[in-house]
Design an enzyme around this catalytic site. Structure first.
Site, PDB file in Angstrom:
ATOM      1  N   TYR A  18       8.929  -6.567 -36.151  1.00 52.64           N
ATOM      2  CA  TYR A  18       7.987  -5.852 -35.291  1.00 52.64           C
ATOM      3  C   TYR A  18       7.961  -4.373 -35.669  1.00 52.64           C
ATOM      4  O   TYR A  18       6.896  -3.770 -35.829  1.00 52.64           O
ATOM      5  CB  TYR A  18       8.358  -6.040 -33.819  1.00 52.64           C
ATOM      6  N   HIS A  22       4.833  -2.168 -37.487  1.00 51.34           N
ATOM      7  CA  HIS A  22       4.273  -0.955 -36.870  1.00 51.34           C
ATOM      8  C   HIS A  22       4.508   0.278 -37.738  1.00 51.34           C
ATOM      9  O   HIS A  22       3.708   1.213 -37.694  1.00 51.34           O
ATOM     10  CB  HIS A  22       4.812  -0.772 -35.453  1.00 51.34           C
ATOM     11  N   TYR A  41      -0.030   7.328 -27.983  1.00 47.98           N
ATOM     12  CA  TYR A  41       0.352   5.948 -27.727  1.00 47.98           C
ATOM     13  C   TYR A  41       1.747   5.711 -28.284  1.00 47.98           C
ATOM     14  O   TYR A  41       1.993   5.911 -29.471  1.00 47.98           O
ATOM     15  CB  TYR A  41      -0.667   5.029 -28.392  1.00 47.98           C
ATOM     16  N   TRP A  76      -5.358  -7.969 -36.025  1.00 48.71           N
ATOM     17  CA  TRP A  76      -4.013  -7.440 -35.731  1.00 48.71           C
ATOM     18  C   TRP A  76      -3.268  -8.386 -34.791  1.00 48.71           C
ATOM     19  O   TRP A  76      -2.097  -8.675 -34.994  1.00 48.71           O
ATOM     20  CB  TRP A  76      -4.107  -6.031 -35.144  1.00 48.71           C
ATOM     21  N   TRP A  77      -3.953  -8.849 -33.755  1.00 45.74           N
ATOM     22  CA  TRP A  77      -3.302  -9.786 -32.828  1.00 45.74           C
ATOM     23  C   TRP A  77      -2.834 -11.044 -33.550  1.00 45.74           C
ATOM     24  O   TRP A  77      -1.728 -11.520 -33.309  1.00 45.74           O
ATOM     25  CB  TRP A  77      -4.248 -10.162 -31.697  1.00 45.74           C
TER      26      TRP A  77
END
Length: 104
Positions: A18, A22, A41, A76-77
């Site tokens: 993960y 990112h 963000y 992306w999902w």
């Protein structure tokens, strides 16, 4: 600008991947998020529970509600779906968080 926070859930053993994904976030995704009015963000991880906490600011009149329809967001999902608890459309299961304290 409005600040919102939410929680998501990682699957066990996916923390490093993960983070890696990112660290290499797609420039077109970053541009899309800014285009719809998202700024400042951050995502935080509680390693004991594998809970992710997202905090962001969004502009008045933001276009965040249009993200689920955008091809970059959908891609992306799908790319992230193997790492997280997701809905049938691969979007992350998101639990809104209520602000209980703020120091300005």
């Amino acid at each position: 600008m409005e600040q919102i926070a939410f929680a998501m859930q990682l699957k066990p053993g996916t923390e490093a991947e993960y983070l890696r994904r990112h660290d290499e976030i797609w420039p077109e995704l970053s541009a899309l998020l800014k285009e719809v009015g998202i700024a400042d963000y951050s995502i935080f991880l509680a390693p004991q529970s594998l809970t992710l906490f997202g905090v962001l600011r969004r502009a008045d009149g933001h276009g965040m509600d249009r993200l689920p329809e955008h091809p970059i967001m959908r891609r992306w999902w799908a790319f992230m779906a193997d790492l997280m608890v997701v809905n049938p459309d691969n979007s992350p299961v998101v639990r809104p968080l209520a602000r209980v304290f703020h120091l300005d």
